[in-house]
Design a protein around this motif. Structure first.
Motif, mmCIF file in Angstrom:
data_model
loop_
_atom_site.group_PDB
_atom_site.id
_atom_site.type_symbol
_atom_site.label_atom_id
_atom_site.label_comp_id
_atom_site.label_asym_id
_atom_site.label_seq_id
_atom_site.Cartn_x
_atom_site.Cartn_y
_atom_site.Cartn_z
ATOM 1 N N THR A 1 0.800 -1.224 0.000
ATOM 2 C CA THR A 1 0.000 0.000 0.000
ATOM 3 C C THR A 1 0.832 1.273 0.000
ATOM 4 O O THR A 1 0.303 2.351 -0.253
ATOM 5 N N GLY A 2 2.126 1.180 0.303
ATOM 6 C CA GLY A 2 2.883 2.369 0.617
ATOM 7 C C GLY A 2 2.787 2.651 2.107
ATOM 8 O O GLY A 2 2.245 1.842 2.872
ATOM 9 N N PRO A 3 3.295 3.803 2.570
ATOM 10 C CA PRO A 3 3.342 4.050 4.017
ATOM 11 C C PRO A 3 1.979 4.140 4.669
ATOM 12 O O PRO A 3 1.839 3.840 5.851
ATOM 13 N N ILE A 4 0.956 4.575 3.937
ATOM 14 C CA ILE A 4 -0.400 4.619 4.481
ATOM 15 C C ILE A 4 -1.122 3.332 4.113
ATOM 16 O O ILE A 4 -1.360 3.061 2.938
ATOM 17 N N ALA A 5 -1.445 2.530 5.120
ATOM 18 C CA ALA A 5 -2.169 1.285 4.873
ATOM 19 C C ALA A 5 -3.627 1.561 4.555
ATOM 20 O O ALA A 5 -4.205 0.972 3.637
ATOM 21 N N ALA A 6 -4.239 2.475 5.329
ATOM 22 C CA ALA A 6 -5.667 2.726 5.157
ATOM 23 C C ALA A 6 -6.039 4.093 5.700
ATOM 24 O O ALA A 6 -5.421 4.600 6.642
ATOM 25 N N VAL A 7 -7.053 4.669 5.076
ATOM 26 C CA VAL A 7 -7.762 5.822 5.632
ATOM 27 C C VAL A 7 -9.018 5.245 6.284
ATOM 28 O O VAL A 7 -9.824 4.588 5.620
ATOM 29 N N VAL A 8 -9.174 5.470 7.586
ATOM 30 C CA VAL A 8 -10.231 4.808 8.357
ATOM 31 C C VAL A 8 -11.268 5.830 8.814
ATOM 32 O O VAL A 8 -10.920 6.883 9.361
ATOM 33 N N VAL A 9 -12.536 5.505 8.575
ATOM 34 C CA VAL A 9 -13.645 6.374 8.953
ATOM 35 C C VAL A 9 -14.480 5.667 10.016
ATOM 36 O O VAL A 9 -14.991 4.565 9.789
ATOM 37 N N ASP A 10 -14.617 6.283 11.181
ATOM 38 C CA ASP A 10 -15.503 5.755 12.216
ATOM 39 C C ASP A 10 -16.955 5.944 11.776
ATOM 40 O O ASP A 10 -17.304 6.969 11.173
ATOM 41 N N CYS A 11 -17.804 4.991 12.098
ATOM 42 C CA CYS A 11 -19.208 5.109 11.712
ATOM 43 C C CYS A 11 -20.063 4.213 12.602
ATOM 44 O O CYS A 11 -19.547 3.353 13.320
ATOM 45 N N VAL B 1 -4.078 -0.694 -6.215
ATOM 46 C CA VAL B 1 -2.881 -0.011 -5.721
ATOM 47 C C VAL B 1 -3.280 0.991 -4.654
ATOM 48 O O VAL B 1 -4.442 1.374 -4.528
ATOM 49 N N GLY B 2 -2.295 1.429 -3.883
ATOM 50 C CA GLY B 2 -2.523 2.461 -2.890
ATOM 51 C C GLY B 2 -3.212 1.964 -1.642
ATOM 52 O O GLY B 2 -3.427 0.762 -1.444
ATOM 53 N N PRO B 3 -3.593 2.894 -0.765
ATOM 54 C CA PRO B 3 -4.195 2.524 0.516
ATOM 55 C C PRO B 3 -5.640 2.092 0.369
ATOM 56 O O PRO B 3 -6.279 2.305 -0.663
ATOM 57 N N TYR B 4 -6.165 1.502 1.416
ATOM 58 C CA TYR B 4 -7.569 1.127 1.500
ATOM 59 C C TYR B 4 -8.355 2.277 2.123
ATOM 60 O O TYR B 4 -7.800 3.116 2.858
ATOM 61 N N LEU B 5 -9.644 2.310 1.854
ATOM 62 C CA LEU B 5 -10.595 3.155 2.569
ATOM 63 C C LEU B 5 -11.456 2.219 3.387
ATOM 64 O O LEU B 5 -12.086 1.305 2.833
ATOM 65 N N GLU B 6 -11.478 2.422 4.705
ATOM 66 C CA GLU B 6 -12.161 1.487 5.589
ATOM 67 C C GLU B 6 -13.176 2.209 6.471
ATOM 68 O O GLU B 6 -12.972 3.359 6.868
ATOM 69 N N PHE B 7 -14.256 1.508 6.776
ATOM 70 C CA PHE B 7 -15.314 2.021 7.641
ATOM 71 C C PHE B 7 -15.408 1.097 8.849
ATOM 72 O O PHE B 7 -15.653 -0.103 8.703
ATOM 73 N N LEU B 8 -15.230 1.662 10.015
ATOM 74 C CA LEU B 8 -15.130 0.885 11.247
ATOM 75 C C LEU B 8 -16.250 1.263 12.203
ATOM 76 O O LEU B 8 -16.415 2.442 12.543
ATOM 77 N N ARG B 9 -17.010 0.261 12.625
ATOM 78 C CA ARG B 9 -18.097 0.539 13.563
ATOM 79 C C ARG B 9 -17.535 0.989 14.906
ATOM 80 O O ARG B 9 -16.652 0.341 15.489
#
Length: 245
Positions: free
Chosen positions: A129-139, A173-181
């Motif tokens: 992913t590169g240095p950023i694994a994921a952008v994480v959004v609380d929800c 490619v690149g980081p993931y976008l994740e949604f975390l409860r």
């Protein structure tokens, strides 16, 4: 028509100082498009490219008051690398943070302005992913968030459960976008938010209309002096629709 995630926007009381921290943390370059705005992207990067999600740091006088609902997870390749990265980040001004995570294999930290982020233990999923694994959004509802963003963007939905959902560029490619409860709910304007953009040649107003039809709403702010459009996702998280380029 579709959008793509191109960057995250982070508010800061001192954008230049926070920009220096994150540039050193990620090994990225620093630029500025004007006073009060610091731009971060990989050295040699040609914006926009899904291989990286860039960072814009924008000066705002308001202090941080609550835990951010959007944060970065940083990737590591080994336990030794994780320990080395945590130590280096502390030397740069980051601190260890307790958000009630308990005994977990990742390390929760805060940057010099208190923005939370995680240094993950090595996980095969994030090795490219590169240095950023994921952008994480609380929800409160990952399924609803995944449904909206899956239609809003041309990224590929990778996983959806009651507690977690993830997406990644269709190019893999690149980081993931994740949604975390999470149990908490949104209470203030997000100091960190997503910026998305249509593709060159797409009609910006038509794309705004499409996003509204999918469930995006007006955050109720004066937008008469800005060149982009601010919307909110189904849980009220602000995001910006940028002019394509």
């Amino acid at each position: 028509m579709a959008t793509r995630l191109v960057q995250i926007n982070m508010k800061a009381q001192d954008d230049a100082a926070l920009g220096r921290f994150w540039a050193q943390a990620l090994g990225w370059g620093v630029d500025s498009e004007g006073p009060g705005v610091t731009n971060l992207e990989p050295v040699g990067f040609s914006y926009p490219d899904p291989v990286a999600v860039c960072i814009d740091i924008v000066a705002r006088p308001e202090p941080k008051t609550v835990k951010n609902r959007v944060h970065l997870d940083l990737a590591t390749t080994s336990r030794a690398h994780q320990a080395e990265l945590v130590a280096r980040l502390r030397d740069l001004g980051a601190t260890l943070a307790d958000i009630g995570q308990g005994d977990v294999p990742w390390t929760v930290m805060a940057d010099p302005e208190g923005n939370e982020f995680c240094v993950l233990e090595p996980r095969p999923l994030y090795q490219d992913t590169g240095p950023i694994a994921a952008v994480v959004v609380d929800c409160t509802d990952p399924r609803t968030m995944a449904r909206f963003w899956d239609q809003a963007m041309d990224w590929t939905l990778r996983e959806v459960t009651d507690d977690h959902a993830s997406m990644r560029s269709a190019l893999g490619v690149g980081p993931y976008l994740e949604f975390l409860r999470t149990p908490d709910t949104k209470s203030v304007w997000n100091r960190v938010h997503l910026d998305v953009s249509p593709y060159p040649g797409d009609d910006l107003q038509a794309e705004e209309g499409r996003l509204r039809a999918l469930g995006a709403t007006d955050p109720g702010i004066d937008q008469s002096t800005i060149a982009w459009t601010v919307l909110a996702d189904p849980e009220g998280n602000e995001f910006c629709l940028l002019t394509p380029r």
